[in-house]
Design an enzyme around this catalytic site. Structure first.
Site, PDB file in Angstrom:
ATOM      1  N   LYS A  21       0.847  -1.212   0.000  1.00 21.42           N
ATOM      2  CA  LYS A  21       0.000   0.000   0.000  1.00 21.42           C
ATOM      3  C   LYS A  21       0.878   1.257   0.000  1.00 21.42           C
ATOM      4  CE  LYS A  21      -2.603   2.649   3.497  1.00 21.42           C
ATOM      5  NZ  LYS A  21      -1.637   3.481   4.147  1.00 21.42           N
ATOM      6  N   ASN A  22       1.759   1.365   1.014  1.00 21.90           N
ATOM      7  CA  ASN A  22       2.484   2.625   1.181  1.00 21.90           C
ATOM      8  C   ASN A  22       3.532   2.848   0.094  1.00 21.90           C
ATOM      9  OD1 ASN A  22       0.865   3.343   3.285  1.00 21.90           O
ATOM     10  ND2 ASN A  22       2.229   2.520   4.860  1.00 21.90           N
ATOM     11  N   CYS A  58      -5.471   8.502   8.696  1.00 26.82           N
ATOM     12  CA  CYS A  58      -5.901   7.994  10.007  1.00 26.82           C
ATOM     13  C   CYS A  58      -5.635   9.023  11.099  1.00 26.82           C
ATOM     14  CB  CYS A  58      -5.143   6.711  10.338  1.00 26.82           C
ATOM     15  SG  CYS A  58      -5.589   5.343   9.276  1.00 26.82           S
ATOM     16  N   ARG A 112      -0.457  15.150  13.068  1.00 27.18           N
ATOM     17  CA  ARG A 112       0.418  14.623  12.009  1.00 27.18           C
ATOM     18  C   ARG A 112       0.838  15.786  11.108  1.00 27.18           C
ATOM     19  NH1 ARG A 112      -2.225   9.244   9.519  1.00 27.18           N
ATOM     20  NH2 ARG A 112      -0.069   8.802   8.904  1.00 27.18           N
ATOM     21  N   ASP A 163       2.892   0.384  12.487  1.00 33.98           N
ATOM     22  CA  ASP A 163       1.673  -0.088  11.818  1.00 33.98           C
ATOM     23  C   ASP A 163       1.292  -1.494  12.251  1.00 33.98           C
ATOM     24  OD1 ASP A 163       2.264   1.543   8.595  1.00 33.98           O
ATOM     25  OD2 ASP A 163       1.667   2.300  10.559  1.00 33.98           O
ATOM     26  N   ARG A 220      -9.417   0.538   3.079  1.00 36.38           N
ATOM     27  CA  ARG A 220      -8.502   1.554   2.538  1.00 36.38           C
ATOM     28  C   ARG A 220      -7.124   0.956   2.293  1.00 36.38           C
ATOM     29  NH1 ARG A 220      -7.149   5.793   6.303  1.00 36.38           N
ATOM     30  NH2 ARG A 220      -5.521   6.022   4.750  1.00 36.38           N
TER      31      ARG A 220
HETATM   32  C1  EPZ Z   1       3.771   6.920   6.932  1.00 39.15           C
HETATM   33  O1  EPZ Z   1       3.039   7.956   7.557  1.00 39.15           O
HETATM   34  C2  EPZ Z   1       2.758   5.825   6.658  1.00 39.15           C
HETATM   35  N1  EPZ Z   1       1.728   6.327   5.758  1.00 39.15           N
HETATM   36  C3  EPZ Z   1       2.119   5.369   7.963  1.00 39.15           C
HETATM   37  O2  EPZ Z   1       1.269   4.264   7.660  1.00 39.15           O
HETATM   38  C4  EPZ Z   1       3.213   4.886   8.907  1.00 39.15           C
HETATM   39  O3  EPZ Z   1       2.635   4.589  10.162  1.00 39.15           O
HETATM   40  C5  EPZ Z   1       4.272   5.978   9.097  1.00 39.15           C
HETATM   41  O4  EPZ Z   1       4.781   6.398   7.809  1.00 39.15           O
HETATM   42  C6  EPZ Z   1       5.443   5.499   9.939  1.00 39.15           C
HETATM   43  O5  EPZ Z   1       6.003   4.363   9.357  1.00 39.15           O
HETATM   44  C7  EPZ Z   1       1.993   6.343   4.426  1.00 39.15           C
HETATM   45  O6  EPZ Z   1       3.046   5.943   3.978  1.00 39.15           O
HETATM   46  C8  EPZ Z   1       0.894   6.884   3.553  1.00 39.15           C
HETATM   47  P1  EPZ Z   1       5.990   9.892   9.381  1.00 39.15           P
HETATM   48  P2  EPZ Z   1       3.698   9.413   7.757  1.00 39.15           P
HETATM   49  O7  EPZ Z   1       6.134  11.129   8.602  1.00 39.15           O
HETATM   50  O8  EPZ Z   1       4.480   9.759   6.559  1.00 39.15           O
HETATM   51  C9  EPZ Z   1       5.841  13.183  12.848  1.00 39.15           C
HETATM   52  C10 EPZ Z   1      -0.695   3.021   7.640  1.00 39.15           C
HETATM   53  O9  EPZ Z   1      -1.384   2.502   8.520  1.00 39.15           O
HETATM   54  N2  EPZ Z   1       6.067  14.147  11.754  1.00 39.15           N
HETATM   55  O10 EPZ Z   1       7.071   8.888   9.391  1.00 39.15           O
HETATM   56  O11 EPZ Z   1       2.630  10.334   8.197  1.00 39.15           O
HETATM   57  C11 EPZ Z   1       4.494  12.498  12.717  1.00 39.15           C
HETATM   58  O12 EPZ Z   1       3.469  13.253  13.322  1.00 39.15           O
HETATM   59  C12 EPZ Z   1      -0.138   4.404   7.862  1.00 39.15           C
HETATM   60  O13 EPZ Z   1      -0.399   2.499   6.532  1.00 39.15           O
HETATM   61  C13 EPZ Z   1       6.224  15.492  12.056  1.00 39.15           C
HETATM   62  O14 EPZ Z   1       6.165  15.888  13.210  1.00 39.15           O
HETATM   63  O15 EPZ Z   1       4.663   9.135   8.982  1.00 39.15           O
HETATM   64  C14 EPZ Z   1       4.730  11.191  13.436  1.00 39.15           C
HETATM   65  O16 EPZ Z   1       4.555  11.397  14.826  1.00 39.15           O
HETATM   66  C15 EPZ Z   1      -0.490   4.969   9.230  1.00 39.15           C
HETATM   67  N3  EPZ Z   1       6.431  16.370  11.045  1.00 39.15           N
HETATM   68  C16 EPZ Z   1       6.188  10.879  13.135  1.00 39.15           C
HETATM   69  O17 EPZ Z   1       6.786  12.130  12.744  1.00 39.15           O
HETATM   70  C17 EPZ Z   1       6.508  15.961   9.737  1.00 39.15           C
HETATM   71  O18 EPZ Z   1       6.715  16.818   8.844  1.00 39.15           O
HETATM   72  C18 EPZ Z   1       6.386   9.882  11.998  1.00 39.15           C
HETATM   73  O19 EPZ Z   1       5.621  10.333  10.891  1.00 39.15           O
HETATM   74  C19 EPZ Z   1       6.343  14.584   9.446  1.00 39.15           C
HETATM   75  C20 EPZ Z   1       6.135  13.701  10.473  1.00 39.15           C
END
Ligand code: EPZ
Length: 431
Positions: A24-25, A120, A125, A307, A399
């Site tokens: 998916k991702n 989600c 985020r 995840d 989804r």
């Molecule tokens: C990706 O989300 C995935 N989604 C998520 O999968 C996954 O849980 C996550 O990476 C971690 O592996 C997709 O790929 C579409 P992050 P993402 O940026 O990009 C903070 C699923 O179930 N952060 O690594 O949103 C953020 O709030 C989904 O398939 C900032 O503060 O994750 C989080 O606490 C859920 N500022 C942490 O970092 C930013 O600019 C990690 O977020 C970006 C992130």
């Protein structure tokens, strides 16, 4: 949105073989990445899931020619007919990965107008790190009532992320691949789908080195061609099915997976007393007797994936002893435990730490899928519970998982979809 619920007849062991779908991702990153190409691209092994369908609508809204054959898991995208650089708010809100259109459009046009992403509800985020990277590359950014407008001629830069971010790493890579000059990104995420996206970009002519490590070096190129590319299997679907096999004390063999992507989960399952073996693209999971409680702390890859924290917590509800689950990545990713308590689970949540005391049995109950992986966790709990569990709001699960119910039913589960329109409309219930 269809008004239906899942009804799971629990207490049945999962046995047999299943194939893992494309990621998916990774798909949600590679599909937008095709907009950086000058020529048509063909992407293979794509999962037929709602988020991919939304992405198809976004690409078509931008004017790209998209030919999607879900049954063949194949999509042809011709970015040559792009006519717009704006992603409507209504579409961008439907998923988190709409943010990748920022990097792709900015990288192609030097301009992008994209609505804030949805996704989600896992706590706040923000996308500040994505925007930090775009600014470093020379883009000016302004907020226009819910739309983010970015523009500028991009030049290579040195970018250090304040925290490890999967989306931020991929998005800045999309913007930098065609920027003039060299970009060095440090403190990068290392997830398999980051490597997959870099491999696709290199396949169409990009110069990206170091994906999968914390430092990614990009030599910008002015044009990118076209290519065929097959995305990697879904690490999280693989893990969810492994956990479901153990949770039902079953014996399941999964085909088409990448065992090295599963090492953190495999180590934890082995620690619990679950039998896990693998060879080539096959993983087998078997559990005969009870399983032990563990301490689980989610980390960025290659640590234990956030995840899989939710699906794993379903398995922990019946472990011998009390498990400790620490969610280090997201602010709020325990909503599914509130639902599992209705099924007899014993869980105490304190901020980012949950303690789950194993119980001998779960019992069926009507529960609500709070998000994608929480929904999958409730499916696993329903498989474990005695009786008929009803899961409301299962659209969340569709989804991100391709045909999850039919895969589980093929392994011996009994999951049906039943309309709940009358319940939702408040129609009188026949007594
Ligand atoms: C990706 O989300 C995935 N989604 C998520 O999968 C996954 O849980 C996550 O990476 C971690 O592996 C997709 O790929 C579409 P992050 P993402 O940026 O990009 C903070 C699923 O179930 N952060 O690594 O949103 C953020 O709030 C989904 O398939 C900032 O503060 O994750 C989080 O606490 C859920 N500022 C942490 O970092 C930013 O600019 C990690 O977020 C970006 C992130």
């Amino acid at each position: 949105m269809p008004e239906y619920k899942l009804v799971i007849s629990g207490g049945r062991e999962l046995r047999g073989e299943a194939n893992v779908s494309g990621g998916k991702n990774t798909s949600l990153a590679v599909i937008p990445a095709t907009l950086l190409a000058e020529f048509p691209c063909q992407i293979e092994n794509l999962p037929d899931i709602e988020d991919v369908r939304v992405l198809v609508r976004i690409l078509k809204a931008l004017g790209a020619k998209v030919d999607w054959h879900p049954e063949a898991k194949q999509m042809q995208i011709d970015p040559g007919s792009l006519t717009s650089n704006t992603v409507p708010f209504a579409l961008s809100q439907k998923m988190r990965a709409s943010y990748y259109l920022m990097g792709a459009l900015l990288g192609r046009y030097g301009y992008a107008r994209v609505g804030y992403p949805g996704g989600c509800d896992l706590g706040s985020r923000p996308i500040d790190q994505h925007l930090k990277g775009f600014r470093a590359l020379g883009a000016s950014i302004r907020d226009e009532t819910g739309m983010i407008v970015m523009e500028g001629k991009l030049r290579g830069a040195n970018i250090n992320f304040d925290m490890v971010t999967v989306g931020g790493t991929i998005n800045v890579m999309l913007a930098a691949v065609r920027a003039e000059g060299d970009t060095i990104m440090t403190n990068c995420a290392k997830e398999p789908h980051i490597v997959d996206t870099a491999n696709f970009l290199n396949r169409i002519g990009g110069h990206i080195r170091g994906a999968g490590t914390d430092t990614i070096r990009i030599h910008g190129v002015s044009r990118l061609g076209g290519a065929s590319y097959t995305v990697i299997p879904d690490q999280i679907e693989t893990g969810t099915l492994m956990i479901a096999a153990a949770a039902t004390r079953g014996d399941v063999t999964l085909h088409g997976c990448i065992p090295t992507h599963m090492e953190a989960l495999t180590a934890k399952l082995l620690e619990m007393g679950v039998m896990v073996t693998s060879q080539d693209d096959i993983i087998s999971v078997k559990l005969r007797q009870g399983h032990r409680a563990i301490r689980l702390s989610t980390q960025e890859y290659p640590g234990f994936p956030t995840d899989l924290q939710q699906p794993m917590s379903a398995l922990l509800t019946r472990a011998v002893g009390t498990s400790e689950v620490i969610e280090n990545i997201f602010e709020s990713r325990f909503k599914h435990l509130d639902e599992m308590r209705k099924m007899g689970a014993k869980a105490v949540i304190n901020g980012r730490v949950a303690h789950i005391e194993g119980v001998p049995e779960l019992h069926a109950a009507p529960v609500y899928a709070p998000d994608l992986r929480g929904g999958a966790a409730l499916v696993i709990a329903g498989l474990m519970a005695q009786g008929m569990t009803e899961i409301y709001n299962p659209e969340n699960i569709a989804r991100g998982y391709e045909h999850l119910e039919s895969k589980l039913n093929h392994l011996g589960a009994k999951i049906t979809r039943e309309s709940c329109v009358n319940e939702v409309n408040g129609d009188a219930v026949r007594v």
